[in-house]
Design a protein around this motif. Structure first.
Motif, mmCIF file in Angstrom:
data_model
loop_
_atom_site.group_PDB
_atom_site.id
_atom_site.type_symbol
_atom_site.label_atom_id
_atom_site.label_comp_id
_atom_site.label_asym_id
_atom_site.label_seq_id
_atom_site.Cartn_x
_atom_site.Cartn_y
_atom_site.Cartn_z
ATOM 1 N N MET A 1 0.852 -1.188 0.000
ATOM 2 C CA MET A 1 0.000 0.000 0.000
ATOM 3 C C MET A 1 0.887 1.237 0.000
ATOM 4 O O MET A 1 1.741 1.385 0.861
ATOM 5 N N ASN A 2 0.707 2.111 -0.973
ATOM 6 C CA ASN A 2 1.607 3.254 -1.067
ATOM 7 C C ASN A 2 1.119 4.437 -0.255
ATOM 8 O O ASN A 2 0.030 4.427 0.315
ATOM 9 N N GLU A 3 1.960 5.460 -0.218
ATOM 10 C CA GLU A 3 1.709 6.656 0.594
ATOM 11 C C GLU A 3 0.378 7.313 0.243
ATOM 12 O O GLU A 3 -0.324 7.831 1.095
ATOM 13 N N HIS A 4 0.012 7.272 -1.030
ATOM 14 C CA HIS A 4 -1.115 8.081 -1.483
ATOM 15 C C HIS A 4 -2.468 7.449 -1.204
ATOM 16 O O HIS A 4 -3.462 8.157 -1.093
ATOM 17 N N ASN A 5 -2.533 6.121 -1.116
ATOM 18 C CA ASN A 5 -3.840 5.516 -0.875
ATOM 19 C C ASN A 5 -3.995 4.962 0.536
ATOM 20 O O ASN A 5 -4.956 4.264 0.833
ATOM 21 N N PHE A 6 -3.053 5.263 1.423
ATOM 22 C CA PHE A 6 -3.178 4.858 2.828
ATOM 23 C C PHE A 6 -3.818 5.995 3.611
ATOM 24 O O PHE A 6 -3.368 7.138 3.559
ATOM 25 N N CYS A 7 -4.880 5.685 4.335
ATOM 26 C CA CYS A 7 -5.578 6.697 5.139
ATOM 27 C C CYS A 7 -5.170 6.536 6.604
ATOM 28 O O CYS A 7 -5.443 5.507 7.219
ATOM 29 N N TYR A 8 -4.499 7.547 7.151
ATOM 30 C CA TYR A 8 -4.042 7.468 8.538
ATOM 31 C C TYR A 8 -5.186 7.706 9.512
ATOM 32 O O TYR A 8 -5.258 7.075 10.558
ATOM 33 N N ALA A 9 -6.080 8.647 9.206
ATOM 34 C CA ALA A 9 -7.155 9.006 10.125
ATOM 35 C C ALA A 9 -8.391 8.158 9.857
ATOM 36 O O ALA A 9 -8.722 7.861 8.712
ATOM 37 N N ASP A 10 -9.067 7.776 10.910
ATOM 38 C CA ASP A 10 -10.295 6.996 10.780
ATOM 39 C C ASP A 10 -11.397 7.705 11.558
ATOM 40 O O ASP A 10 -11.410 8.929 11.634
ATOM 41 N N GLU A 11 -12.290 6.972 12.174
ATOM 42 C CA GLU A 11 -13.459 7.576 12.795
ATOM 43 C C GLU A 11 -13.116 8.346 14.063
ATOM 44 O O GLU A 11 -12.041 8.218 14.635
ATOM 45 N N ARG A 12 -14.083 9.138 14.486
ATOM 46 C CA ARG A 12 -13.929 9.955 15.690
ATOM 47 C C ARG A 12 -15.185 9.836 16.536
ATOM 48 O O ARG A 12 -16.298 9.778 16.017
ATOM 49 N N PHE A 13 -15.019 9.796 17.848
ATOM 50 C CA PHE A 13 -16.140 9.817 18.778
ATOM 51 C C PHE A 13 -15.666 10.442 20.083
ATOM 52 O O PHE A 13 -14.480 10.380 20.422
ATOM 53 N N ALA A 14 -16.595 11.035 20.815
ATOM 54 C CA ALA A 14 -16.281 11.701 22.088
ATOM 55 C C ALA A 14 -15.042 12.577 21.911
ATOM 56 O O ALA A 14 -15.019 13.439 21.036
ATOM 57 N N ASP A 15 -13.987 12.341 22.708
ATOM 58 C CA ASP A 15 -12.775 13.155 22.611
ATOM 59 C C ASP A 15 -11.641 12.400 21.931
ATOM 60 O O ASP A 15 -10.473 12.718 22.115
ATOM 61 N N VAL A 16 -11.976 11.406 21.115
ATOM 62 C CA VAL A 16 -10.993 10.483 20.548
ATOM 63 C C VAL A 16 -11.002 10.526 19.025
ATOM 64 O O VAL A 16 -12.075 10.535 18.402
ATOM 65 N N GLN A 17 -9.828 10.548 18.437
ATOM 66 C CA GLN A 17 -9.639 10.350 17.008
ATOM 67 C C GLN A 17 -8.878 9.046 16.806
ATOM 68 O O GLN A 17 -7.801 8.851 17.381
ATOM 69 N N LEU A 18 -9.426 8.152 16.023
ATOM 70 C CA LEU A 18 -8.754 6.896 15.733
ATOM 71 C C LEU A 18 -7.890 7.035 14.481
ATOM 72 O O LEU A 18 -8.305 7.634 13.486
ATOM 73 N N LEU A 19 -6.694 6.480 14.549
ATOM 74 C CA LEU A 19 -5.740 6.517 13.453
ATOM 75 C C LEU A 19 -5.366 5.093 13.064
ATOM 76 O O LEU A 19 -5.671 4.142 13.766
ATOM 77 N N ARG A 20 -4.669 4.989 11.934
ATOM 78 C CA ARG A 20 -4.100 3.721 11.508
ATOM 79 C C ARG A 20 -2.595 3.895 11.333
ATOM 80 O O ARG A 20 -2.125 4.992 11.034
ATOM 81 N N TYR A 21 -1.867 2.825 11.544
ATOM 82 C CA TYR A 21 -0.422 2.857 11.317
ATOM 83 C C TYR A 21 -0.049 1.795 10.295
ATOM 84 O O TYR A 21 -0.651 0.719 10.240
ATOM 85 N N ARG A 22 0.938 2.125 9.472
ATOM 86 C CA ARG A 22 1.375 1.207 8.415
ATOM 87 C C ARG A 22 2.525 0.330 8.901
ATOM 88 O O ARG A 22 3.381 0.787 9.664
#
Length: 653
Positions: A1-22
């Motif tokens: 998966m290359n830099e351009h099609n990888f999404c680091y940020a995902d959903e958010r709820f309350a005071d939390v932002q979920l991220l992804r790591y490669r």
């Protein structure tokens, strides 16, 4: 998966932002190394239920109950009450229980008691975690005050001065025990072993229980003991991992860890730590066990955690350069000579990629780790330090262009300075903190490592941060090529002090004080420096408060003075000085400044806390059924991952 099609940020709820790591570079590992990562990852996930139970006696029951409601097909999902229950359940998943993962306060649900009861009456009773003979109504009455009453078990870890910290903390490390009883119990154990050159970390892997007869006993966390079912799954996957070990030394480490889980002996844990810290000639490494003690108000009990890692070879050149000069840094430290190590041993430092997060390292994780924690182990056998590059990468990618610096930094010139240097300097400070800071200095002979009690974690984190702050500004950094020029450190000084004085307050609810050890550490350093010199000040422009630093060299000298004092406190075990320092500079919050910071931050629409969704490792098999590859997949949603984990690793509920 290359830099351009990888999404680091995902959903958010309350005071939390979920991220992804490669898993950067994972494809370059050999098949055996990938299979080792897979087995160790399963072991890292297998202890999940332990953490839920450690952080509150009702957490597993509440999680199972809410998951049953959440997945029941007869319950209408298109209501405000259900959406509020979903947010609450996600917060429980994220924090491994009903208490905020950072602030330790109990969550208040946005749904009503009547809605919960209605839902419980809709689902099939066999799907609920009912004890033998228990009715649904009785389950509801047991959980109702724990979930809804803010006065019942209100805080997971209470560190408020003057309280019985054990009795007022909801963490599940003690049962019917008062603080004075626990302290006396472990003081006696230490007294009995004061001549032991390799003292155990007493209490690290036990629940301290007062029996009906008033006697104190320890329930050991081991196979056949408390948490035995979860540890059996951990051991199963560790045993599988042995088949793929990279060398005999790594095989011995895993074997000894299994032995420790079998016996629960802290001597076995010491032996495991000695083997682990000396096992360096591998690409794959891991942390698995009862490690950090931040979740215990007395700083004794280890919360279970798991981390699987592989080396980021390019970035590791930086940490290896730092560790090769460990003795120089120790010799030139501004602390008094008697508190310095005459010989720095075994400093191993790597930049790694996380392959799997588990236990107390998931979903919220550290960006750097230094282990083992025991001072005598560090002194005699050294330590391993890691900085997690793919986690910091995810943070950096997500933070770019969010407007935070423009809102809180004093002027455009300072923003430009931070934009130019901050990412690199943040990583360097983390490296210095983990690689050298925690391993620097020494206790004076006869000093109890736990002498600072509830203040120990804050003092230790301040010590490591101060070490990093002092040296990040040293000309040695430029000489070694670790910083590009003599001005780069200013970016780190500004962002650190701004965070300690102001911006970390976005993580505190109005009216609350600072509780978490790392936040207290940053507040302590920033407020002490603010009040002991003229290097910086808080100024107001157009009704907004900003930090202004006018004398960076003086600020470095203040950091040196505070480092010398903090090291003295640690080395001598000066509890009263630690208490005075923390209570004076680290705990209190200015309510007016707090309100302003919250208002300014809210307008940016940012989440103050970040956490991660793990990749899912898939085994690829050939036509004969043999494993031919291990492939990371990144598409799993947070809710799907949590429900899958609850199904696959449910060992205690």
């Amino acid at each position: 998966m290359n830099e351009h099609n990888f999404c680091y940020a995902d959903e958010r709820f309350a005071d939390v932002q979920l991220l992804r790591y490669r898993l950067n570079g994972f494809e370059r590992l050999s098949l055996g190394q990938k299979q080792l990562v897979y087995c160790l990852s399963e072991a890292a996930l297998a202890g999940r239920d332990i953490v839920f139970d450690q952080q509150g006696a009702y957490n597993l029951l509440i999680r199972k109950t809410l998951e049953t409601i959440y997945t029941d097909p007869t319950i209408n999902h298109d209501t405000d009450d259900f959406r509020q229950l979903e947010v609450y359940l996600k917060r429980v998943w994220f924090s491994n229980g009903i208490y905020h993962h950072y602030g330790c306060q109990k969550f208040q649900p946005g749904f009503s008691t009547s809605y919960l009861l209605d839902c419980l009456q809709c689902v099939e009773p066999r799907r609920l975690p009912l004890a033998e003979g228990q009715t649904v109504a009785q389950l509801f009455e047991m959980l109702r005050p724990v979930i809804f009453d803010p006065t019942v078990l209100p805080k997971r870890v209470n560190k408020a001065d003057g309280c019985d910290l054990v009795a007022t903390s909801a963490c599940h490390f003690y049962e019917n025990v008062a603080q004075a009883e626990a302290e006396a119990f472990y003081a006696q154990l230490k007294q009995n072993s004061q001549d032991d050159p390799e003292p155990p970390s007493f209490g690290l892997n036990t629940t301290l229980v007062k029996t009906a007869s008033g006697q104190l006993r320890e329930d050991v966390w081991k196979l056949g003991g408390r948490y035995g079912k979860a540890l059996a799954m951990v051991v199963y996957w560790l045993s599988k991992a042995i088949d793929f070990a990279e060398n005999d030394a790594q095989k011995a480490v895993i074997t000894k860890l299994i032995g420790y889980y079998e016996t629960g002996s802290l001597k076995d844990f010491n032996d495991y730590c000695k083997l682990w810290v000396g096992c360096l000639d591998t690409q794959i490494d891991f942390i698995n066990g009862f490690i950090e003690v931040y979740g215990d108000p007395l700083g004794l009990k280890g919360t279970w955690e798991g981390l699987v890692e592989y080396v980021d070879e390019e970035a590791t050149r930086r940490t290896e350069l730092i560790s090769r000069h460990a003795q120089w840094f120790e010799d030139h430290s501004p602390v008094a000579p008697q508190f310095r190590k005459k010989e720095v041993k075994g400093v191993s430092a790597r930049v790694i990629c996380a392959a799997m997060l588990g236990g107390d390292e998931y979903p919220s994780t550290a960006i750097g780790i230094n282990l083992p924690n025991a001072d005598w182990l560090r002194a005699q056998y050294g330590s391993k330090s890691i900085t997690i590059s793919n986690i910091t990468e995810a943070y950096d990618k997500q933070a770019r262009g969010n407007g935070f610096r423009q809102e809180f930094v004093v002027d455009a010139a300072t923003v430009e300075l931070i934009d130019k240097y901050a990412d690199a300097l943040d990583n360097l400070h983390t490296d210095l903190h983990e690689c050298l800071g925690h391993g620097s200095g020494q206790l004076l002979p006869g000093t109890d490592p736990d002498a600072l009690k509830a203040y120990g974690n804050t003092i230790e984190e301040a010590r490591a941060d101060l070490f990093g702050l002092y040296y990040v500004a040293d000309e040695k950094m430029v000489e070694l090529g670790l910083t590009p020029d003599a001005n780069a450190y200013k970016a780190q000084y500004y962002t650190y002090m701004m965070n300690g004085l102001m911006t970390q307050l976005v993580r505190i609810e109005p009216g609350h004080q600072i509780e978490e050890a790392h936040m207290r550490n940053r507040s302590l350093i920033a407020h002490w420096c603010l009040q002991h010199g003229t290097a910086m000040q808080l100024i107001e422009r157009s009704g907004k408060v900003y930090l202004e630093i006018t004398d960076y060299p003086q600020l470095r000298q203040l950091i040196a003075q505070l480092l010398a004092e903090v090291q003295r406190i640690k080395s001598e075990g000066d509890l009263q000085a630690a208490r005075l320092l923390v209570e004076t500079y680290a705990v209190k919050v200015d309510p007016q400044l707090h309100a302003q910071v919250l208002e300014r931050y809210q307008k940016l629409n940012l989440a103050p806390y970040k956490g991660f969704i793990n990749p899912q490792l898939h085994l690829v098999r050939d036509a004969q059924g043999h494993v031919s590859d291990v492939v990371p997949c990144y598409g799993e949603s947070f809710a799907h991952q949590m429900l899958r984990y609850s199904a696959e690793y449910a060992t205690l509920i």
